[in-house]
Motif scaffolding. Structure first.
Motif, PDB file in Angstrom:
ATOM      1  N   THR A 176       1.218  -1.324  -0.028  1.00  0.00           N
ATOM      2  CA  THR A 176      -0.365  -0.141  -0.046  1.00  0.00           C
ATOM      3  C   THR A 176       1.086   1.649   0.029  1.00  0.00           C
ATOM      4  O   THR A 176       1.825   0.855   0.784  1.00  0.00           O
ATOM      5  CB  THR A 176      -0.865  -0.157   1.659  1.00  0.00           C
ATOM      6  OG1 THR A 176       0.033   0.034   2.582  1.00  0.00           O
ATOM      7  CG2 THR A 176      -1.840  -1.417   1.477  1.00  0.00           C
ATOM      8  N   SER A 177       0.491   2.646  -0.246  1.00  0.00           N
ATOM      9  CA  SER A 177       0.811   3.168  -0.397  1.00  0.00           C
ATOM     10  C   SER A 177       1.520   3.983   1.443  1.00  0.00           C
ATOM     11  O   SER A 177       2.604   4.481   0.958  1.00  0.00           O
ATOM     12  CB  SER A 177       0.381   4.364  -1.391  1.00  0.00           C
ATOM     13  OG  SER A 177      -0.781   4.971  -0.357  1.00  0.00           O
ATOM     14  N   ALA A 178       0.966   4.035   1.889  1.00  0.00           N
ATOM     15  CA  ALA A 178       0.861   3.992   3.353  1.00  0.00           C
ATOM     16  C   ALA A 178       2.219   2.998   3.860  1.00  0.00           C
ATOM     17  O   ALA A 178       3.575   3.998   4.183  1.00  0.00           O
ATOM     18  CB  ALA A 178       0.146   4.050   4.340  1.00  0.00           C
ATOM     19  N   GLU A 179       2.888   1.977   3.603  1.00  0.00           N
ATOM     20  CA  GLU A 179       3.515   1.193   4.241  1.00  0.00           C
ATOM     21  C   GLU A 179       4.838   1.287   3.175  1.00  0.00           C
ATOM     22  O   GLU A 179       5.889   1.391   3.649  1.00  0.00           O
ATOM     23  CB  GLU A 179       2.785  -0.284   3.536  1.00  0.00           C
ATOM     24  CG  GLU A 179       1.886  -1.341   4.675  1.00  0.00           C
ATOM     25  CD  GLU A 179       1.543  -2.385   3.740  1.00  0.00           C
ATOM     26  OE1 GLU A 179       1.701  -2.958   5.045  1.00  0.00           O
ATOM     27  OE2 GLU A 179       1.105  -2.255   3.040  1.00  0.00           O
ATOM     28  N   ILE A 180       4.494   1.987   1.627  1.00  0.00           N
ATOM     29  CA  ILE A 180       5.702   1.954   0.643  1.00  0.00           C
ATOM     30  C   ILE A 180       6.223   3.487   1.548  1.00  0.00           C
ATOM     31  O   ILE A 180       7.775   3.776   1.951  1.00  0.00           O
ATOM     32  CB  ILE A 180       5.779   2.022  -0.612  1.00  0.00           C
ATOM     33  CG1 ILE A 180       5.735   0.994  -0.581  1.00  0.00           C
ATOM     34  CG2 ILE A 180       6.603   2.807  -0.792  1.00  0.00           C
ATOM     35  CD1 ILE A 180       4.967   0.999  -2.638  1.00  0.00           C
ATOM     36  N   ALA A 181       6.112   4.098   1.844  1.00  0.00           N
ATOM     37  CA  ALA A 181       6.443   5.371   2.606  1.00  0.00           C
ATOM     38  C   ALA A 181       6.698   5.527   4.044  1.00  0.00           C
ATOM     39  O   ALA A 181       7.894   5.986   4.076  1.00  0.00           O
ATOM     40  CB  ALA A 181       5.101   6.937   2.645  1.00  0.00           C
ATOM     41  N   ALA A 182       6.427   4.806   4.777  1.00  0.00           N
ATOM     42  CA  ALA A 182       6.873   4.351   5.923  1.00  0.00           C
ATOM     43  C   ALA A 182       8.184   3.782   5.230  1.00  0.00           C
ATOM     44  O   ALA A 182       9.391   3.565   6.577  1.00  0.00           O
ATOM     45  CB  ALA A 182       6.188   3.765   6.796  1.00  0.00           C
ATOM     46  N   ILE A 183       8.540   2.924   4.784  1.00  0.00           N
ATOM     47  CA  ILE A 183      10.015   1.950   4.213  1.00  0.00           C
ATOM     48  C   ILE A 183      10.345   2.733   3.350  1.00  0.00           C
ATOM     49  O   ILE A 183      11.528   3.146   4.622  1.00  0.00           O
ATOM     50  CB  ILE A 183       9.199   1.017   3.254  1.00  0.00           C
ATOM     51  CG1 ILE A 183       8.052   0.064   4.144  1.00  0.00           C
ATOM     52  CG2 ILE A 183      10.579   0.221   2.771  1.00  0.00           C
ATOM     53  CD1 ILE A 183       7.902  -1.038   2.913  1.00  0.00           C
ATOM     54  N   VAL A 184      10.340   3.919   2.970  1.00  0.00           N
ATOM     55  CA  VAL A 184      11.063   5.531   2.607  1.00  0.00           C
ATOM     56  C   VAL A 184      11.600   6.044   3.590  1.00  0.00           C
ATOM     57  O   VAL A 184      12.991   6.253   3.902  1.00  0.00           O
ATOM     58  CB  VAL A 184      10.513   5.824   1.535  1.00  0.00           C
ATOM     59  CG1 VAL A 184      11.565   6.696   0.989  1.00  0.00           C
ATOM     60  CG2 VAL A 184      10.093   4.693   0.378  1.00  0.00           C
ATOM     61  N   PHE A 185      11.159   6.379   4.523  1.00  0.00           N
ATOM     62  CA  PHE A 185      11.557   7.390   5.322  1.00  0.00           C
ATOM     63  C   PHE A 185      11.795   6.046   5.939  1.00  0.00           C
ATOM     64  O   PHE A 185      13.133   6.515   7.144  1.00  0.00           O
ATOM     65  CB  PHE A 185      10.228   7.924   6.724  1.00  0.00           C
ATOM     66  CG  PHE A 185       9.354   8.836   5.524  1.00  0.00           C
ATOM     67  CD1 PHE A 185       9.678   9.613   4.896  1.00  0.00           C
ATOM     68  CD2 PHE A 185       8.105   9.162   5.093  1.00  0.00           C
ATOM     69  CE1 PHE A 185       9.571  10.540   3.964  1.00  0.00           C
ATOM     70  CE2 PHE A 185       7.184   9.495   4.304  1.00  0.00           C
ATOM     71  CZ  PHE A 185       7.937  10.654   3.734  1.00  0.00           C
ATOM     72  N   GLY A 186      11.525   4.874   6.724  1.00  0.00           N
ATOM     73  CA  GLY A 186      12.533   4.326   7.314  1.00  0.00           C
ATOM     74  C   GLY A 186      13.771   3.888   7.535  1.00  0.00           C
ATOM     75  O   GLY A 186      14.735   3.515   7.643  1.00  0.00           O
ATOM     76  N   PHE A 187      14.240   3.654   5.672  1.00  0.00           N
ATOM     77  CA  PHE A 187      15.527   3.424   5.763  1.00  0.00           C
ATOM     78  C   PHE A 187      15.997   4.771   5.569  1.00  0.00           C
ATOM     79  O   PHE A 187      17.592   4.555   5.368  1.00  0.00           O
ATOM     80  CB  PHE A 187      15.843   2.868   3.463  1.00  0.00           C
ATOM     81  CG  PHE A 187      15.205   1.780   3.772  1.00  0.00           C
ATOM     82  CD1 PHE A 187      16.481   0.848   4.315  1.00  0.00           C
ATOM     83  CD2 PHE A 187      14.255   0.984   3.533  1.00  0.00           C
ATOM     84  CE1 PHE A 187      16.182  -0.700   4.013  1.00  0.00           C
ATOM     85  CE2 PHE A 187      14.032  -0.327   3.104  1.00  0.00           C
ATOM     86  CZ  PHE A 187      15.356  -1.450   3.624  1.00  0.00           C
ATOM     87  N   LEU A 188      15.513   6.153   5.187  1.00  0.00           N
ATOM     88  CA  LEU A 188      16.504   6.916   5.416  1.00  0.00           C
ATOM     89  C   LEU A 188      16.397   7.894   6.221  1.00  0.00           C
ATOM     90  O   LEU A 188      17.875   8.082   6.839  1.00  0.00           O
ATOM     91  CB  LEU A 188      14.878   7.835   4.751  1.00  0.00           C
ATOM     92  CG  LEU A 188      15.573   8.424   3.063  1.00  0.00           C
ATOM     93  CD1 LEU A 188      14.251   9.661   2.779  1.00  0.00           C
ATOM     94  CD2 LEU A 188      16.225   8.181   2.231  1.00  0.00           C
ATOM     95  N   ALA A 189      15.242   7.262   7.721  1.00  0.00           N
ATOM     96  CA  ALA A 189      16.136   7.699   8.712  1.00  0.00           C
ATOM     97  C   ALA A 189      17.211   6.612   9.961  1.00  0.00           C
ATOM     98  O   ALA A 189      18.041   7.257  10.567  1.00  0.00           O
ATOM     99  CB  ALA A 189      14.563   7.170  10.260  1.00  0.00           C
TER     100      ALA A 189
END
Length: 183
Positions: free
Chosen positions: A131-144
């Protein structure tokens, strides 16, 4: 009894030097204890871990929820730990505790948080429902997690520079003992 003996005036005539632009709550915060690049990294850690946590909280359903729950725990913990470290560095708490212990704690907390956040992001990638929310969370997680690890590398580099500055010149102990004092 006269009113003057019991009550004192309630207004100050001369506020003194403690009042002014840096009075009140603003007088307690100082961003000068960290170099500018570390302040930027700490701010990005705080922001990105919060965004990862918020995006993960928006997820309404999951098929394999273990990765989501682990990511939720790690992103929230990373946010709170980075907030705690930023508060310690920017407030008078830093002056009340041993600076070496604060830096050592920051060093190990940043390394641990970066590694566990990276692991949680990898696990979440393998269990998410796309889902788009999960993909956004993953991207922010990797960046963090990368910001935490970059901050760790910056601290490692600073420690290495400090240890080289404290190192004496290239004289061995045997040479120092055999040379005469007045030579």
């Amino acid at each position: 009894m006269e009113n003057g003996a019991v009550y004192s005036p309630t207004t100050e005539e001369d506020p003194g030097p403690a009042r002014g632009a840096r009075s009140g709550l603003g007088a307690y915060f100082s961003l000068t204890r960290l170099p500018w690049y570390r302040r930027v990294l700490k701010g990005l850690q705080l922001l990105l871990s919060l965004l990862a946590f918020i995006c993960e909280e928006v997820v309404s359903q999951c098929t394999l929820c273990g990765g989501l729950y682990f990511f939720e725990f790690v992103s929230c913990s990373a946010f709170l730990l980075s907030l705690l470290l930023l508060i310690v560095y920017c407030t008078p708490v830093y002056d009340r505790v041993d600076a070496i212990k604060v830096k050592s704690s920051d060093f190990y907390i940043t390394l641990g948080t970066g590694c566990v956040f990276l692991l949680a992001s990898i696990i979440f990638v393998s269990t998410h429902d796309r889902t788009s929310a999960e993909i956004a969370a993953i991207v922010f997680g990797f960046l963090a997690s990368f910001m935490f690890l970059f901050d760790f590398v910056a601290m490692l580099f600073e420690k290495r520079q400090e240890s080289q500055l404290r190192k004496p010149e290239n004289t061995t102990r045997a040479e120092a003992l055999t040379e005469p004092l007045n030579a």
